[in-house]
Design a protein around this motif. Sequence first.
Motif, short mmCIF file in Angstrom:
data_model
loop_
_atom_site.label_atom_id
_atom_site.label_comp_id
_atom_site.label_asym_id
_atom_site.label_seq_id
_atom_site.Cartn_x
_atom_site.Cartn_y
_atom_site.Cartn_z
N UNK A 1 0.85 -1.18 0.00
CA UNK A 1 0.00 0.00 0.00
C UNK A 1 0.89 1.24 0.00
N UNK A 2 0.78 2.13 -0.99
CA UNK A 2 1.66 3.29 -1.08
C UNK A 2 1.61 4.20 0.15
N UNK A 3 0.43 4.35 0.73
CA UNK A 3 0.31 5.19 1.93
C UNK A 3 1.09 4.58 3.09
N UNK A 4 0.96 3.27 3.24
CA UNK A 4 1.69 2.58 4.30
C UNK A 4 3.20 2.68 4.05
N UNK B 1 4.83 4.99 2.46
CA UNK B 1 5.28 6.36 2.75
C UNK B 1 5.44 6.56 4.26
N UNK B 2 4.47 6.10 5.03
CA UNK B 2 4.54 6.25 6.48
C UNK B 2 5.73 5.50 7.07
N UNK B 3 5.92 4.27 6.61
CA UNK B 3 7.03 3.46 7.12
C UNK B 3 8.37 4.11 6.77
N UNK B 4 8.51 4.57 5.54
CA UNK B 4 9.76 5.20 5.13
C UNK B 4 10.01 6.49 5.90
N UNK B 5 8.96 7.24 6.20
CA UNK B 5 9.13 8.44 7.04
C UNK B 5 9.62 8.07 8.43
N UNK B 6 9.06 6.99 8.99
CA UNK B 6 9.50 6.54 10.32
C UNK B 6 10.96 6.09 10.26
N UNK B 7 11.32 5.40 9.21
CA UNK B 7 12.71 4.95 9.06
C UNK B 7 13.64 6.16 8.97
N UNK B 8 13.24 7.18 8.20
CA UNK B 8 14.06 8.40 8.10
C UNK B 8 14.27 9.03 9.47
N UNK B 9 13.20 9.15 10.24
CA UNK B 9 13.32 9.74 11.58
C UNK B 9 14.22 8.88 12.48
N UNK B 10 14.04 7.57 12.38
CA UNK B 10 14.86 6.66 13.17
C UNK B 10 16.34 6.78 12.81
N UNK B 11 16.62 6.84 11.51
CA UNK B 11 18.02 6.99 11.06
C UNK B 11 18.60 8.32 11.51
#
Length: 168
Positions: free
Chosen positions: A89-92, A94-104
Amino acid sequence: MGIQNVNEYVITPHASERIKQRFGQTPETMRPWLNRLLTQAVFEKREETGRDRYRYRDIAIIVDIKQKQVITMFPAPQDVIEAERKPINPELQTEVLDMVDKFLMKKRFVLAEALNSKKENIESAINDFHVDHSEDNLTDLREVLNDFRNELEKYDMFVAETKLITRK
């Protein structure tokens, strides 16, 4: 444990491409990253092709011991690769990748703090060696620099594992 004389091993063009693709390594980071994995990898089995399969955590490494070549690397089990091909799901995503960016970003901050805390140790060891070129001071300097390098390698490995999961 691990492969000896890892600097003698040639990374085949195929392996180089797969390491970039699957683990996000650049030409500059590939050799030190791979050397560390090879020295810590555990022999798993001899393939039907006569090549040896080693494992470092969840990474399979295929090497030709006789030719001293790294043939390829892949996540093991291989279903990690297959899972990525399923539509997400593209929305999911996007959300996961945003969380990964913040985590990194948090991880980079922690790394920066860790390296900054070692700065004084490095400066002190350099000054001590500059004043007295003794073997003890050289050993201390090497230890401090190795400690610094290990922090960078831990972060590098973390980023590679994150890229393996997210393909980012």
